[in-house]
Each structure stands twice: as C-alpha cells, then as structure tokens.
Design a protein around this motif. Structure first.
Motif, short mmCIF file in Angstrom:
data_model
loop_
_atom_site.label_atom_id
_atom_site.label_comp_id
_atom_site.label_asym_id
_atom_site.label_seq_id
_atom_site.Cartn_x
_atom_site.Cartn_y
_atom_site.Cartn_z
N LEU A 139 29.46 14.16 34.43
CA LEU A 139 30.12 15.44 34.22
C LEU A 139 31.61 15.26 33.98
N ILE A 163 40.39 26.40 30.88
CA ILE A 163 40.65 25.99 32.26
C ILE A 163 42.14 25.79 32.51
N ASN A 185 33.66 16.12 30.53
CA ASN A 185 34.87 16.95 30.60
C ASN A 185 36.01 16.33 29.79
N VAL A 191 31.47 23.06 41.16
CA VAL A 191 30.50 24.17 41.12
C VAL A 191 29.46 23.93 40.03
N GLN A 192 29.86 23.27 38.96
CA GLN A 192 28.89 22.90 37.93
C GLN A 192 27.79 22.01 38.53
N VAL A 234 35.95 23.10 38.74
CA VAL A 234 34.87 23.48 37.84
C VAL A 234 33.71 22.49 37.96
N LEU A 235 34.02 21.19 37.96
CA LEU A 235 32.97 20.18 38.01
C LEU A 235 32.13 20.32 39.28
#
Lengths: 343, 343, 343
Positions: free
Chosen positions: A148, A162, A152, A300-301, A297-298
């Motif tokens: 991930l 972001i 990104n 919760v992803q 973000v990563l």
C-alpha cells in the motif's frame, strides 16, 4: 508474502552510537541491531539460544552483546563466546546472524540466503554524502502492508487530495499533465511534467516563486526503495532540458521495509538544493507533515481491506506505475517460492 | 447470525446536518452515512471501489461524497460520477448503496435484498412528532451480542437488582405481580401490572406521588425495536381501564442494531407526558444512568458467555418473553438461510 | 497444559474481610472467591447458571452470594437457594463449587476431582504463623507461562545479571560455587553454597555485614510452590553446620498459580529472622523490586517464545533443577490425561 533475497534498510547510521542496541522486527523476524565499541554494526536474531530471552534487553559490552538473563555473550557473527555458569560452550550455542552493511548513512540488512548477499548490489544514496545537498531523515511506522505504501508513492495523483496544504496544489494541474510510465530490467519509473503551472505552497515558501513554474515529478522504484525527484523552475528556464540548479529541487528517498504482513517500516529522507534561510527545516517539516497524512490514509485503507481481503479493486490509469511494481515483485516472490520448493 | 431483511435504525436525524458524514458498522458491514447539501441521506458502503479507502474520511461536497485519496466522487445512489485523473468512468466504478429512509427523527436502513425494501413497513414512532410528548434520545455502544440486549429489555424482573436507585423499586412488588406474555403474528408483548404499589424513586421525583400507585410495564417487540410503556397513576384512579393521562408515563423506544456478532448499537429515546419543571431532563438523565447500568452487566455477561459459548443456560419463568423473541427471530433467520441456499 | 489435581494458592487471607468478593481466573476457569458474614471462604464458578452473568459483580449478603442481574442467591456449596421471580427452584439451579481451605494466611483451592481433594496434602507455610519470623506478601500478575516462572526460580544463576543492585552480587561468586540438584519423590531441590564470599547489597543493608560471609541458596519445589531459603553468616561461623540464627535469613515463599496458558498468578511472601530496625520493610521492598525485574524479563521471554513456540531451546548445566521440575510435572500432567481418557 515478502521478497527475501533483497537488501533492506534496517535503520539510520545515526541511531547507533557505540554500545547502542535496539530490537527491530523485519520480514516478521525479530532482530537485534547494535554497534560495538569498535563501531561495527551487528544484526543478530533477537533471541538467546538458551531460554529465548531477547538479546535486545541485554547490553553491548566492548565487542560482544550479553544476554540479560544468565549472561551469555555473543559476538557480531552470532557465535556464543562465553557462558558464565559453565566452561564448555556447546557447538549449538549460537544465534542467526544477518549480513549487514553501513553505507550512505544507512544500515542495510540482507534477509535471504547468506551466500547470495552482495554488498555491491546495495542501492546508493549519494546525496547523503554530497555537500551540495542538505538532508534530514525520519523513521515512520505504518500500520499497513508494504504494498500500500509503494502504491501510494508510485501514484502521486493523490497529492491534490491528501496534501492540498503542502505539496499538493491544484488537481487540474496534475491531470492535464501527461504521465509516462517506464519499466526497465532494474526499475520502474513514473514521470509527470507540469509546465507553466502554479507552484504549490511548499514550493513558494522554499523558493519564493512569484509566477508560474515548470514543475516535475520523477519517481523511480527498485526493490525496496523509491527515489522521488520533485521540484520546479521559473517557467521557460530550461527545467525540461536538464537545467534545474537554479530552481527548487527535493530528492525524496523512501525505503520500504516490511515489519510484518500488516505493518511497515518507512525510512525516509528528503534532500534539497537550497541550503540557506532554513529551507531544509521547512522542507523537512512539511514533508513529515505530508507523510503523516499519507500514513493516516494507509492505515484506514488497510483496515478496510482486512474486512474483505479477497475482494477485487478497480484499477485506474494512474495505477500503471504501481501495478508494474506489483507485477514485478510478484514475479520475484514467486520465483523465490519455486526456488525454495526445489530445495 | 443476523436478520438481514429488516429495517434497522442507522442513526438519529439530528446527527446529520447537510455536509455531515460518519462511518457506522451495521451487521458487520462498514457503511458511510451522510447528508447532502439538498438534505438527502446517503448510505453507501464505506469503501471506495478503487483502493478500498473508507469514503468516510472524505467529504461531502454539494450532493456527492468525495474519496480523500484520489478524489473519486459518488452520488447517493453509489454511482461514481467523477474520476479526476481520467475522463472515462468504467461501468464497474460504483459502490453498494443501501436503501435508507428518514422518518420520525430516525434514519432507517435496509440491509437485505434491495428489491424487498418497503418503506411502508418501517415501524412508526409517532411520539417523536407529537407535541403532547417531550422526548430525548441517545446512542449507546454495547460490547455484547444484540440478543442479550433484547433479553434484558423483555424481562424487567432485573429492575429491582440492577436499578434500585432509579426505576427499580421493591423486588416483592415486581414478583407479586403476574406477568402476561403474548405472541402475535407481528409482535411479542409482555405486560406486568403492579396495583397499589410503592412508586420507585424516579416516579416520585417526576410526578410527586405521595402515596401508593397503580403501576404498569408494557413491553412490545417487533424486529428490531422495542417499545416499553411504563408508568403509574394514583392507586384506584383508572390506570388499568385506560385512563392514564393524569398519571406519569414514560414511553421508551429501543432500537437494537447489531454492529457485529459481539457488539451492538443501541439507539434509544424516552418520552414523557409531563412537560414542565424539568421532568423530561430528569427522566432522560435517570434513564441514561439506568441503561449504563444495563450496559455494564451485558458486557461482562458477554465475556463470560464467550468463555464457553456452547454451554447451556437455565431458563426461568420470567424468560418467557425473551424466549418467544429468540424463537421467532431464529425462525426468520433460518428462513433467510434456506432462501439464500436456494438462490 | 495444567496440573489439575493439585492445591493451588487462590489468594491471601487478608484480601477477604467478611462480605468481600472478587473474580480470579485460575487454570483458565473464572472463579468468584468470597468470604461470608460467618467468615467462611466460598469458591464458586463465576457464572450464574441462569444467564451467565458473573457472580462477582453481585454481592455477598450474610452467607449467600446474590447475582446482580435477577437476584438469584447461592450458598457456599454452589446450590441456588432463592429465585426471587418464582417459588420453584429447579434441581439444575446450581454452580460448580471448588474445594477451598484457609491455612497459614493463604486461601487454597483444588481445581481437580472433588473427591480427591485432601486438605491434609496442602503444603504448610509455618513461618506465616511463627513470631520468630517477620513477613510480608504480595500478588503479582505475570504475562507469561507458569513454567517460565518456575524455571526462573529454580536457577538462580540469573541473580548477578538481572539483580545486580539487590540480591545479585558478583557472578564469579555464584559460578565458583558448586550446585547440588536432588530429585526426591515429593520435591526437587537445588542448593548452592558460596563460602567466604562478598555479601550482596541487600544483605549488607539488612545485617550490616562488614566482611565476607558464608552464603547459601536452598531451593525446594513441590507442586506448585517453591520455598527459597537464602542468607548468610559471617564466614566460618557454622552456617553450613546448621547454625544460622546469628546470621541473616530470608525465607521466600512462591506460589505459582496458572491463570491461563500465557498468564500466571504469582503469590509470594518473604520472611526474615531480623525483626528490628525496619529490616523487614527493607527486605520486602528490595524483594518486590527484584521480582519486578524478573517479571519484565519473563514477559518479553514469553513473547519471543510465542514467535516460534515449537523451536527448541539449548539447555545449560544450571538448568538441571528446572528441567527436573519440567519432567516431573510432565509426568503428572500426562498421567492425568491418560486417566481422563480412560474415564
């Protein structure tokens, strides 16, 4: 799940004065990293062979590391050199040693077959030694899978969403620009040029641009590091012909070291060509802030992916670079699996 | 484990001003709930189809919700209406939409087969719109299975033990009273009348009773809400003949929405017919306190059940209502499972 | 994984005044311990037979314990003696009772076959009743398997490494001394004598030694307690001929009660023969500090073992005592398993 035969960044040189030690999990293996009195870096499994106590709660004494429980001592090669309670040292009294090498202010570790460890193959980061660049570094811990994080970094079309307050800028600027993705034998690269565009906030703060700029984003991946060169020059002053010294450059170095299936060490540095007026501090602070935004973000992803791990995702055109990397690493990991099964 | 074809409460209307959004897990599915600028409630799966980032960390803009990662936009029907980095929108660019409806100050959601969603079947809570009643509401999160919460509410013989300081009162008063349990096609009800009994503390505080009262507890369950009408009138003034306006009434509304196998959303309101002297605040505060007492018990109960999930429990006579509900819901859930296996 | 037919320490007598109760997990079973108004200790499963609510959140009233949910009452034999909401008490309304016994300031519990519980077999700790000894006690909770704690106590060669500031002392002193390990039918003992050695810090602080001492460490294990007698006399004054009253003695009592596979109750006391000048407080404080040092090591050791539970460990000579215990307990546990499978 991991590429094993690969040099990974295990830490920053500056983390280790002589006598320092710490425990770090890499590819799901617990490792004690330490620096001897003579300045040598040791990388051993973090588990005494006697009763499995982590060596990392022990201490470095001279050129050995001593277990805190019953005092067993190991050298940097992992051999036990002293058992205080008895004279004989059994042949099996040893711990696994990992090849390691210190270069360009980084500690590198080899997690695979020891005979295959070639220090000549370690990626160079020459800007860490170059007085024309100022740089600072950090180590983030991401609660997400390493892929991930690579995704990104290979697709910067997330910047306007972001990171609007720092390195983002206007979405249209990004998407008007074409994107060129290239896969070579040794790397995957993504390039996006944004001629005659408005500079984002960090650029203005660093360089004092007053008008439009010719902006670039040039990303290069090789296992398991990314180099991202971003920056801009006053529009029409030759940025796309290789004349960039008069502009503003940031060289991002990103080492992706899996800690476990779901967590990742992220060692990064940022270098800039502007060495005055606190620009480096500004760039470092804003980059750190930016990467924290990514990290949130990563994480919760990852949790959402964990809900339904096998459910497919939809690819967009901007995923081209990240998908090249995914395919390449899958080939390498599959090849290792085949090789293991033959052994 | 869940009844799927059922209207569940997903939230309170008052939680959502235009532009607000939040993530809520229901029947173990992550859902983003939001209100558009036009006032419409959206209920979508909380997972962008591109890289699985929760939409709930994005933002509502006008009548769309935008993913925070690469800016993809969805309408309330779950269709992707914009991908900033490319012009073409693939047919598969969409997320699951859940039928939802706003009524009686509540947001209702349908978790099952979309074609079967009939907003006419949503339970009404008319006291939320009736000026003769004052009401307040809250949302508790219970670390326990939804059935334990229903059991709790269907058998109020726990009142004297868990809630002696508020709505409990003397155990003998409860147990002298007979209990009538009734199963109809659409509901299970439990009724307990306590004529000529001492009023519990909350009743005295709210109404100023100075003597004995005719007290009632009337519980009605339908999937997945309970209405509990409790109250009292001065003894002998007609409470059991339907004349209750001169007394003290509390209408409890309890919506039980499973979050996961082991956690439950508990949306509740309490309404009272006494609209002066801060009685509503008193009733709301004491009810909230009371439900916290229940919550604490349910959470340790769940942990003890988890120790030995298959071990049988002993039923008492007072479990009649709760057991009716358990059997009914088991029939419904089993029927859904059979129906699924035919599909 | 546990020896079941064994008396375990469940608590200290001083934890329970009449009316007190608490929940304690032992061999992975949740138990409520309480003292009735008449002073009797009750030990019941901590789970009401009706709806599985822990009895430990209820209360002791006279000689019964009452469930907090619907008011069911149990006596110390585990029988239900009252159900408030109905007159009839079903035959199955009961909870498991564990044989328990109070002796030598300790609460003992028998986790196995009730018919086999023989209070005559409970280990005695007479120093807890002897005015010639002063003692203090504590209860630690260790995030580690019980065997790791026994290993720790059976091999004191860790003292110079983990406890250099209190009871440790010089490594050479320990390792010059021979170690005698003895397995009898009812115990395993380890003895180490250190004649003419320098006293460790705690000894000097307690007794004021100014020169060398004859020091001893005498450890005795029986399931599941250890007694460790340590101390010293001025060198050459008869310590090894049994004349120790003029020296400094510490009697350590260590009861090892598994809570779960990975967590352990550690009930310990320390007694000393020097009853003046705050020596007991000093000894207790330094012993507590010392055991905290052990606890920290055991907890990281457990986590490292969990990484690779099946990976073998290397035995040293100093593990002889601990390994005797491991083999003995394995025999007993295996015998129980065979006996269970015959039933």
């Amino acid at each position: 799940m991991f590429l094993v035969n690969c040099w990974y960044v295990a830490g920053w040189s500056a983390e280790f004065s002589p006598g320092d030690l710490l425990s770090r999990r890499i590819l799901n293996q617990a490792i004690v990293l330490f620096r001897t009195q003579d300045g040598i870096i040791g990388a051993l499994e973090d588990r005494c062979c006697h009763r499995a106590v982590p060596l990392s709660i022990g201490r470095v004494d001279g050129n050995i590391i001593r277990c805190s429980y019953h005092g067993m001592e190991y050298d940097v090669a992992g051999g036990c050199v002293k058992i205080p309670s008895q004279d004989a040292i059994p042949r099996s009294a040893k711990v696994r040693r990992y090849p390691s090498h210190e270069q360009d202010a980084l500690i590198w570790i080899w997690m695979g077959d020891q005979d295959a460890a070639d220090i000549g193959a370690i990626p160079r980061q020459t800007q860490h030694n170059d007085p024309n660049w100022g740089w600072k570094s950090d180590h983030y811990h991401v609660d997400g899978n390493w892929q991930l994080l690579i995704d990104n970094l290979m697709d910067l079309s997330h910047l306007p969403y972001i990171h609007p307050h720092t390195i983002g800028g206007d979405p249209e600027t990004h998407f008007r620009a074409g994107m060129i993705t290239r896969r070579t034998e040794n790397s995957v690269s993504v390039q996006r040029h944004m001629p005659n565009s408005m500079p984002p906030p960090t650029y203005v703060a660093a360089k004092g641009f007053t008008g439009r700029i010719d902006r670039w984003q040039e990303i290069e991946f090789q296992p398991m590091v990314l180099r991202i060169h971003t920056g801009g020059c006053d529009a029409g002053t030759g940025a796309y012909d290789g004349r960039r010294e008069h502009g503003f450059s940031m060289l991002g170095f990103h080492a992706i070291t899996p800690e476990s299936d779901h967590t990742t060490h992220y060692f990064w540095s940022v270098a800039t060509n502007i060495l005055k007026d606190g620009v480096l501090d500004l760039v470092f602070e804003q980059t750190g802030y930016t990467f924290c935004e990514d990290q949130e973000v990563l994480e919760v992803q990852q949790r959402r992916i964990d809900d339904e791990p096998l459910r497919p995702l939809l690819d967009l055109k901007s995923d081209a670079g990240g998908n090249h990397v995914r395919r390449w690493l899958k080939e390498l990991i599959d090849a290792e699996a085949r090789s293991d099964s033959r052994t």
